[in-house]
Design a protein around this motif. Structure first.
Motif, PDB file in Angstrom:
ATOM      1  N   ALA A   1      -2.421  -0.716  31.842  1.00 22.60           N
ATOM      2  CA  ALA A   1      -2.962  -0.160  30.633  1.00 22.60           C
ATOM      3  C   ALA A   1      -2.358   0.891  29.997  1.00 22.60           C
ATOM      4  CB  ALA A   1      -4.267   0.681  31.360  1.00 22.60           C
ATOM      5  N   ALA A   2      -2.255   0.661  28.699  1.00 21.89           N
ATOM      6  CA  ALA A   2      -1.387   1.487  27.933  1.00 21.89           C
ATOM      7  C   ALA A   2      -2.167   2.592  27.157  1.00 21.89           C
ATOM      8  CB  ALA A   2      -0.395   0.785  26.941  1.00 21.89           C
TER       9      ALA A   2
ATOM     10  N   VAL B   1       2.162   4.198  30.239  1.00 21.95           N
ATOM     11  CA  VAL B   1       1.615   3.032  30.974  1.00 21.95           C
ATOM     12  C   VAL B   1       1.231   3.152  32.324  1.00 21.95           C
ATOM     13  CG1 VAL B   1       2.230   0.717  31.413  1.00 21.95           C
ATOM     14  CG2 VAL B   1       2.977   1.626  29.304  1.00 21.95           C
ATOM     15  N   SER B   2      -0.225   3.000  32.475  1.00 16.57           N
ATOM     16  CA  SER B   2      -0.622   2.772  33.963  1.00 16.57           C
ATOM     17  C   SER B   2      -0.978   1.522  34.591  1.00 16.57           C
ATOM     18  CB  SER B   2      -1.779   4.221  34.094  1.00 16.57           C
ATOM     19  OG  SER B   2      -1.562   5.283  33.841  1.00 16.57           O
ATOM     20  N   THR B   3      -1.023   1.493  35.893  1.00 16.59           N
ATOM     21  CA  THR B   3      -1.331   0.262  36.605  1.00 16.59           C
ATOM     22  C   THR B   3      -2.368   0.357  37.445  1.00 16.59           C
ATOM     23  OG1 THR B   3       0.999  -0.294  36.716  1.00 16.59           O
ATOM     24  CG2 THR B   3      -0.328  -1.479  37.952  1.00 16.59           C
TER      25      THR B   3
ATOM     26  N   GLN C   1      -5.510  10.764  31.822  1.00 17.34           N
ATOM     27  CA  GLN C   1      -6.329   9.923  31.036  1.00 17.34           C
ATOM     28  C   GLN C   1      -7.096   9.141  32.350  1.00 17.34           C
ATOM     29  OE1 GLN C   1      -6.748   9.285  27.653  1.00 17.34           O
ATOM     30  NE2 GLN C   1      -5.603  11.086  27.551  1.00 17.34           N
ATOM     31  N   THR C   2      -8.507   8.700  31.880  1.00 16.30           N
ATOM     32  CA  THR C   2      -8.899   7.812  32.973  1.00 16.30           C
ATOM     33  C   THR C   2      -9.262   6.250  32.369  1.00 16.30           C
ATOM     34  OG1 THR C   2     -10.226   9.657  33.765  1.00 16.30           O
ATOM     35  CG2 THR C   2     -11.363   7.679  34.133  1.00 16.30           C
ATOM     36  N   PHE C   3      -9.145   5.380  33.121  1.00 21.40           N
ATOM     37  CA  PHE C   3      -9.163   4.108  32.790  1.00 21.40           C
ATOM     38  C   PHE C   3     -10.340   3.462  33.438  1.00 21.40           C
ATOM     39  CE2 PHE C   3      -4.742   5.548  32.204  1.00 21.40           C
ATOM     40  CZ  PHE C   3      -4.630   5.213  30.919  1.00 21.40           C
TER      41      PHE C   3
ATOM     42  N   ALA D   1      -0.610  10.601  30.291  1.00 20.19           N
ATOM     43  CA  ALA D   1      -0.366  10.271  28.910  1.00 20.19           C
ATOM     44  C   ALA D   1       0.361  11.154  28.164  1.00 20.19           C
ATOM     45  CB  ALA D   1      -1.559  10.139  28.107  1.00 20.19           C
ATOM     46  N   TYR D   2       1.783  11.100  28.023  1.00 22.75           N
ATOM     47  CA  TYR D   2       2.817  12.205  27.310  1.00 22.75           C
ATOM     48  C   TYR D   2       2.520  12.462  26.016  1.00 22.75           C
ATOM     49  CZ  TYR D   2       5.350  12.521  31.927  1.00 22.75           C
ATOM     50  OH  TYR D   2       5.849  12.586  33.176  1.00 22.75           O
ATOM     51  N   GLU D   3       2.354  13.594  25.814  1.00 23.30           N
ATOM     52  CA  GLU D   3       2.387  14.097  24.388  1.00 23.30           C
ATOM     53  C   GLU D   3       3.883  14.452  24.058  1.00 23.30           C
ATOM     54  OE1 GLU D   3      -0.493  17.097  24.783  1.00 23.30           O
ATOM     55  OE2 GLU D   3      -2.196  15.834  24.225  1.00 23.30           O
TER      56      GLU D   3
END
Length: 221
Positions: free
Chosen positions: A54-55, A44-46, A7-9, A21-23
């Motif tokens: 960012a969740a 969750v990424s920092t 995922q891009t934030f 992002a785990y499915e």
């Protein structure tokens, strides 16, 4: 095998970064993910620039065969009742289709494809036979409670913080490399808090693993 997407934030600070992002979380193949989940860090990424989290609020499947756990996890603990009922109904249909597939596979010596609404489902006979009851949970707290109910005290979440007050980027980088190596050796996962006055690496694992890590650090002096 666990399955994730990238995922891009875009952080409020302006930094653009990517994260996982785990499915599907399969603890049998990725044992450390049990403690990523218990620490509240799954999906969750920092931000590498300012440290904001960012969740990704997506449902995922949690599988932990060692404790006979299979759960569909909806990220919202406050999901309205009508939404919960709709999710439960859809999942019941999918689970029943998978169970029916087991019999089809047995009739064809374990090699068969089932069709559900235009989607091809492929399961080995042993997978279908051994599939545990599907649980549905809403929110990470409920998932954590479900997991902890199966774990012994020694296997529950343990954590350890290692920190340095050095402001040198090179020294912080070296500190991070050392703690990451320790975490890998002990089967733990890590989270970084990068503040101006202090750089902290949190290590998460079972209480048994964290205890062993503390003894290892004491031995190294």
């Amino acid at each position: 095998m666990s399955r994730s997407t990238t995922q891009t934030f875009t952080c409020p600070c302006g930094q653009v970064f990517t994260g996982q992002a785990y499915e599907y979380v399969n603890v049998a193949d990725d044992a450390h993910l049990r403690y990523v989940v218990l620490a509240g860090l799954i999906n969750v990424s920092t931000c590498p620039n300012c440290g904001r989290r960012a969740a990704v609020s997506i449902p995922f499947v949690y599988s932990d065969p060692a404790y006979n756990l299979l759960a569909y996890v909806h990220p919202r603990a406050d999901a309205p009742e009508d939404a919960r009922l709709l999710i439960l109904e859809k999942l019941r249909d999918v689970y029943m289709d998978a169970s029916k597939l087991q019999h089809e596979q047995q009739d064809k010596n374990g090699e068969s494809n089932g069709n559900n609404g235009g989607r091809v489902v492929s399961l080995s006979a042993s997978e279908a036979k051994d599939m545990p009851p599907l649980k549905v949970v809403f929110g990470m707290d409920q998932l954590g409670e479900l997991i902890n109910n199966e774990l012994s005290q020694e296997d529950r979440l343990g954590r350890l913080a290692l920190s340095t007050q050095s402001r040198s980027e090179a020294e912080r980088g070296q500190f991070h490399d050392i703690t990451r190596k320790l975490a890998t050796e002990m089967g733990c996962c890590i989270e970084v808090e990068d503040l101006p006055d202090e750089y902290t690496v949190w290590l998460y694992g079972s209480r048994r693993q964290v205890g062993a890590l503390m003894r290892e650090l004491a031995t190294r002096g």
